[in-house]
Design a protein around this motif. Structure first.
Motif, PDB file in Angstrom:
ATOM      1  N   GLN A   1       0.819  -1.195   0.028  1.00 42.97           N
ATOM      2  CA  GLN A   1      -0.188   0.031  -0.176  1.00 42.97           C
ATOM      3  C   GLN A   1       0.830   1.352  -0.107  1.00 42.97           C
TER       4      GLN A   1
ATOM      5  N   GLU B   1       0.875   3.987  -2.855  1.00 39.36           N
ATOM      6  CA  GLU B   1       0.565   5.366  -2.517  1.00 39.36           C
ATOM      7  C   GLU B   1       1.664   6.187  -3.230  1.00 39.36           C
TER       8      GLU B   1
ATOM      9  N   ARG C   1       1.495   6.501  -6.925  1.00 35.65           N
ATOM     10  CA  ARG C   1       0.371   7.431  -7.414  1.00 35.65           C
ATOM     11  C   ARG C   1       0.719   8.817  -7.055  1.00 35.65           C
TER      12      ARG C   1
END
Length: 185
Positions: free
Chosen positions: A103, A107, A110
């Motif tokens: 995750q 992130e 992103r």
């Protein structure tokens, strides 16, 4: 009076800025310590798992143990079950850590893509028109695959805007060279 008030505001501002800098430094230090603990923790989990698996490798003969020593059987069975529970907990914790890491990486990707998109729009203002951006991106992808030898999967994995800028410049240069070659003499 105005001079005194201005001087007081400046002192107050300086004091608050210094407090904020001190708090930020303490926060960054805490983050570094937590990251170090997490690193140690993630290194120790596989060792603990290996140790527990080694202990659970030789399962006792439960029937023989029960027939020979029923009290010892109960004690051994409890210890065996505890070790199995610990192993399951360690495995679950490793999976949780891996999921957190994934995750975190997603992130970061992103954020990097979002930053790259902003930079691309600053550098290439024509791409603010979605049709132009889409057409050029498709042409750049085709150029990279057909001329430069990239695979479509590699092109889909380009997250860094600088790589896309390099591919775009190569594509534009190629277009310019083709246009010059076609020019009649």
């Amino acid at each position: 009076e105005e001079l005194i008030n201005g001087y007081s505001r400046q002192q107050d501002y300086t004091r608050k800025t210094q407090e904020l800098a001190h708090q930020r430094k303490a926060f960054e230090q805490q983050q570094a310590e937590l990251a170090q603990r997490d690193a140690i923790y993630s290194q120790l989990l596989p060792k603990m798992e290996a140790q527990l698996q080694g202990e659970l490798a030789n399962e006792p003969d439960w029937d023989t143990l029960y027939n020979d020593d029923p009290v010892g059987y109960v004690r051994e069975k409890q210890l065996w079950d505890q070790k199995k529970e610990k192993l399951q907990a360690v495995t679950a914790e490793q999976q949780r850590l891996q999921q957190e890491t994934m995750q975190s990486q997603q992130e970061q990707i992103r954020q990097m893509v979002e930053y790259g998109n902003q930079k691309l729009l600053e550098i290439i203002p024509e791409w603010q028109n979605p049709e132009v951006a889409t057409q050029e991106k498709v042409a750049i992808s085709e150029y990279a695959v057909n001329v430069l030898g990239y695979t479509p999967e590699e092109i889909q994995q380009v997250y860094d805007y600088r790589a896309l800028l390099g591919l775009r410049n190569a594509w534009l240069n190629s277009k310019t060279q083709q246009a010059v070659k076609k020019k009649p003499t």
